[in-house]
Design an enzyme around this catalytic site. Structure first.
Site, mmCIF file in Angstrom:
data_model
loop_
_atom_site.group_PDB
_atom_site.id
_atom_site.type_symbol
_atom_site.label_atom_id
_atom_site.label_comp_id
_atom_site.label_asym_id
_atom_site.label_seq_id
_atom_site.Cartn_x
_atom_site.Cartn_y
_atom_site.Cartn_z
ATOM 1 N N GLU A 29 0.819 -1.214 0.000
ATOM 2 C CA GLU A 29 0.000 0.000 0.000
ATOM 3 C C GLU A 29 0.853 1.264 0.000
ATOM 4 O O GLU A 29 1.536 1.575 0.984
ATOM 5 C CB GLU A 29 -0.924 0.010 1.226
ATOM 6 N N GLU A 70 -5.023 5.086 8.696
ATOM 7 C CA GLU A 70 -4.621 4.496 7.420
ATOM 8 C C GLU A 70 -4.651 2.975 7.487
ATOM 9 O O GLU A 70 -5.036 2.314 6.518
ATOM 10 C CB GLU A 70 -3.237 4.990 7.003
ATOM 11 N N GLU A 77 -10.575 -1.511 2.893
ATOM 12 C CA GLU A 77 -10.450 -1.684 1.445
ATOM 13 C C GLU A 77 -10.150 -3.129 1.071
ATOM 14 O O GLU A 77 -10.712 -3.658 0.109
ATOM 15 C CB GLU A 77 -9.373 -0.753 0.897
#
Length: 123
Positions: A29, A70, A77
């Protein structure tokens, strides 16, 4: 699906699972790497700005919240990509809400840091 581990073995196992999760986030990521870079940069600045433990803690807390947000956003996600690989409006909404968590944490960090720098160097 519990492992049956107890006590210290369970804590050690959980520690290594946590490290594995961080490794996945960092390697896959870009947004996690960017937030960690911001964290490191501002943490270095805190080392020079903070005059005592409480100032340091006050300035580091929003940085940890950004990293936390985050990681949560990334988990959301990944789960949505697993469950709903094709486009769905609710999947998009869930991802947008996760992103808004990060945005709110960044606003909080900007407010805390801006207020601190204003009081420290302007007033």
């Amino acid at each position: 699906m519990k492992s049956g581990k107890k006590g210290m073995k369970r804590i050690i196992g959980a520690f290594f699972f946590s490290l594995a999760g961080l490794k996945v986030c960092i390697s896959e990521e870009t947004s996690v790497r960017q937030i960690l870079a911001v964290f490191v940069l501002f943490f270095i600045i805190v080392c020079f700005l903070g005059r005592n433990f409480f100032e340091i803690a006050f300035l580091v807390l929003p940085l940890f919240l950004m990293v936390f947000a985050e990681l949560v956003n990334t988990a959301i996600e990944k789960i949505i990509d697993l469950v709903q690989p094709t486009f769905h409006p609710l999947a998009r909404d869930a991802k947008d809400i996760g992103s808004s968590l990060q945005f709110v944490c960044m606003l909080f960090a900007a407010f805390i840091w801006g207020g601190y720098l204003f009081v420290r160097f302007i007033l």
